[in-house]
Design an enzyme around this catalytic site. Structure first.
Site, short mmCIF file in Angstrom:
data_model
loop_
_atom_site.label_atom_id
_atom_site.label_comp_id
_atom_site.label_asym_id
_atom_site.label_seq_id
_atom_site.Cartn_x
_atom_site.Cartn_y
_atom_site.Cartn_z
N LYS A 82 55.99 56.45 60.68
CA LYS A 82 54.75 55.73 60.94
C LYS A 82 55.21 54.34 60.59
O LYS A 82 55.60 53.99 59.05
CB LYS A 82 53.44 56.41 60.36
CG LYS A 82 52.31 55.37 60.48
CD LYS A 82 50.96 55.92 60.01
CE LYS A 82 49.92 54.93 59.93
NZ LYS A 82 48.57 55.53 59.64
N LYS A 128 55.06 57.26 65.43
CA LYS A 128 53.75 56.38 65.86
C LYS A 128 54.07 54.69 65.17
O LYS A 128 54.55 54.60 64.28
CB LYS A 128 52.69 57.04 64.79
CG LYS A 128 51.61 56.02 64.82
CD LYS A 128 50.40 56.52 63.91
CE LYS A 128 49.07 55.78 64.24
NZ LYS A 128 48.40 55.68 62.86
C1 PBG Z 1 45.03 56.11 59.04
C2 PBG Z 1 45.46 55.96 60.71
C3 PBG Z 1 45.39 54.89 61.37
C4 PBG Z 1 45.92 55.34 62.70
C5 PBG Z 1 45.75 56.41 62.53
N1 PBG Z 1 45.65 57.14 61.35
C6 PBG Z 1 45.57 53.28 60.76
C7 PBG Z 1 46.25 52.83 59.85
O1 PBG Z 1 47.31 53.24 59.44
O2 PBG Z 1 45.87 51.76 59.72
C8 PBG Z 1 46.02 54.31 63.82
C9 PBG Z 1 45.70 54.90 65.17
C10 PBG Z 1 45.54 53.74 66.23
O3 PBG Z 1 45.75 52.76 66.17
O4 PBG Z 1 45.08 54.21 67.32
N2 PBG Z 1 45.85 55.59 58.39
#
Ligand code: PBG
Length: 327
Positions: A194, A247
């Site tokens: 991520k 992601k």
């Molecule tokens: C929680 C999380 C996030 C997303 C999914 N889980 C936000 C982040 O990490 O700031 C993002 C999902 C999206 O942008 O659609 N940590």
């Protein structure tokens, strides 16, 4: 003309193109991210994500019915509590918002596969994905809370937990606590690779989870790095992850492609809020064909090697699959 190899031969009709198609898609590969809020009788549109909403538990059904009717059968739940604190205690509260939503869905929709995002950022007053020690997000203390959160989701009915915090060691910590409590068969999907991405902007508006200071770069990955992504994925495989996620999706399909031959587990790609918002905005201006672009983006993720695809377009994509516009 001395031309024996003519690739166009196999493109001559719709039927033939479909016969030789390399990437096949199916609505069972789609996961819909859904935001749940406290209270009742409320459906709030998210300004930076047109046609996406925050639902109170009693209002979730209309979207769930529509998803199931279209053929998509799994959701990823995100809770937005009305009360946030330093340690994100609503994340693991028995009557927390996700826990309430899970009990509702479990009872009313046995045919739905329920996944939950496990993270602290929607629940902490400072918006970081863990507990703070000064300005630093403390890794090992956060692990306890993440494991506790995952356990409480599973106890409330989650079929699969998906930690998205990027702390080191969270897969092991969650696996151990679930196993100790007898949930040995509950899978973990790791948000393994991520990146610290600006593509999450609209999500943070939706969840009110933007960090109140600093950024997430001390735990989410630097987007210049690919080898580090392989390391993250491998560590999570060792720690017992059942599915590995990359992601965001669209700008990171090289990562999916890189990992695919290295990993024997199913893989998932998350087409995040910013990807959705960009398509919506351009479509609203009439600059692109929303439906075609959405199909092309999804197909490219599957072509890169993902098995599962998390998307705010899950319902629309499932409909397109039925109509044969993709797949
Ligand atoms: C929680 C999380 C996030 C997303 C999914 N889980 C936000 C982040 O990490 O700031 C993002 C999902 C999206 O942008 O659609 N940590």
């Amino acid at each position: 003309m001395d031309l024996t190899v003519r690739p166009r031969r196999l493109r001559s009709s719709t039927l033939l193109r479909k016969m030789v198609r390399e990437t096949r898609v199916d609505p069972s590969s789609l996961i819909y991210p859904m935001f749940v809020i406290e209270g009742s009788n409320k459906v709030e549109e998210i300004p930076s994500m047109p046609n996406q909403f925050r639902y109170t538990v009693d209002e979730m059904d209309r979207k769930l019915d529509a998803l199931l009717k279209a053929g998509a059968s799994s959701v990823m739940l995100f809770g937005i509590p009305s009360h946030k604190d330093e340690v994100g205690s609503q994340a693991y509260a028995e009557d927390g918002i996700v826990q309430q939503a899970l009990r509702h869905c479990k009872e009313k929709y046995p045919e739905l596969y329920l996944m939950t995002d496990v993270c602290m950022c929607e629940y902490t007053s400072h918006g970081h994905c863990g507990v703070l020690c000064g300005d630093y997000v403390e890794n090992d203390k956060t692990l306890e809370l993440l494991a506790k959160t995952a356990l409480s989701h599973v106890q409330a009915g989650s079929d699969m937990v998906a930690p998205s915090d990027m702390m080191d060691g969270r897969i092991r910590a969650i696996r151990e606590l679930l196993d100790e409590n007898g949930y040995v068969t509950t899978p973990i999907m790791s948000y393994a690779v991520k990146y610290a991405s600006s593509f999450y902007g609209p999500f943070r508006d939706a969840a009110g989870s933007a960090p109140s200071f600093g950024d997430r770069k001390s735990y989410q990955m630097d987007y210049h790095n690919l080898r580090e992504g392989v390391k993250e994925a491998m560590l999570d495989v060792e720690e017992g992850a059942d599915i590995i996620m990359v992601k965001p999706a669209m700008s990171y399909l090289d990562v999916v492609r890189e990992l695919r031959p290295l990993i024997d587990l199913p893989m998932c790609a998350y087409s995040v809020s910013g990807e959705y918002a960009m398509v919506k905005a351009a479509a609203e201006k009439g600059w692109i064909d929303e439906e075609k672009i959405m199909c092309e983006m999804a197909a490219s993720a599957f072509r890169a090697g993902t098995d599962l695809y998390i998307t705010y377009y899950a319902e629309e994509l499932a409909e397109c699959m039925k109509k044969g516009l993709i797949g």
